[in-house]
Design a protein around this motif. Structure first.
Motif, PDB file in Angstrom:
ATOM      1  N   UNK A 130      37.659  38.679  44.528  1.00  0.00           N
ATOM      2  CA  UNK A 130      37.057  39.546  43.515  1.00  0.00           C
ATOM      3  C   UNK A 130      37.324  39.001  42.118  1.00  0.00           C
ATOM      4  N   UNK A 131      38.523  38.515  41.870  1.00  0.00           N
ATOM      5  CA  UNK A 131      38.846  37.981  40.549  1.00  0.00           C
ATOM      6  C   UNK A 131      37.962  36.790  40.193  1.00  0.00           C
ATOM      7  N   UNK A 132      37.802  35.869  41.128  1.00  0.00           N
ATOM      8  CA  UNK A 132      36.991  34.684  40.842  1.00  0.00           C
ATOM      9  C   UNK A 132      35.523  35.068  40.667  1.00  0.00           C
ATOM     10  N   UNK A 133      35.038  35.947  41.517  1.00  0.00           N
ATOM     11  CA  UNK A 133      33.639  36.348  41.411  1.00  0.00           C
ATOM     12  C   UNK A 133      33.362  37.241  40.203  1.00  0.00           C
ATOM     13  N   UNK A 134      34.384  37.841  39.633  1.00  0.00           N
ATOM     14  CA  UNK A 134      34.193  38.737  38.491  1.00  0.00           C
ATOM     15  C   UNK A 134      34.078  37.994  37.167  1.00  0.00           C
TER      16      UNK A 134
END
Length: 135
Positions: free
Chosen positions: A49-53
């Motif tokens: 989620x962090x990378x995709x956010x």
């Protein structure tokens, strides 16, 4: 018996377990492994989620500077590394610290604080499940 307990003549404790046997906390074959999987899965999902956010935050939120992007990537890498180390008892404490660092990254961008709060709640639930299963 009419109360659902087997009438095999064995002496039983008040909770229905045969005398001399410790009560099973869960029906899992390997509860430690299941709990480690829960922690690793939670941290892996957080890293994803962090990378995709990053891109949506840049587009919608506007001012996401290089320091904030670097912090997000560093936190994602730390989450992946911790997910691989869930066999070690200190990894659970480090995972809790990671949630605090993500909320602290909210000083760089407000959306990181929101993600930090969400994942702190998820991590808190994972800790609760761990405590219930392992005792």
């Amino acid at each position: 018996m009419s109360d659902g307990t087997p009438d095999d003549g064995a002496v039983r404790t008040a909770d229905g377990n045969p005398a001399g046997r410790p009560p099973r906390r869960s029906g899992l074959r390997n509860p430690e492994r299941a709990v480690r999987g829960l922690g690793a899965g939670t941290l892996s999902l957080e890293a994803l989620v962090l990378v995709l956010a990053i891109q949506p935050i840049r587009v919608v939120g506007g001012d996401l500077g290089g320091a904030a992007i670097g912090a997000v990537v560093a936190l994602a890498v730390a989450a992946v590394l911790l997910a691989g180390m869930m066999r070690r008892p200190w990894a659970w404490h480090a995972g809790t610290g990671l949630q605090g660092l993500l909320m602290l990254a909210g000083l760089l961008h407000w959306s990181l604080l929101v993600l930090g709060i969400v994942f702190a709640l998820v991590w808190g639930y994972a800790l609760h499940v761990r405590r219930v299963i392992l005792g």
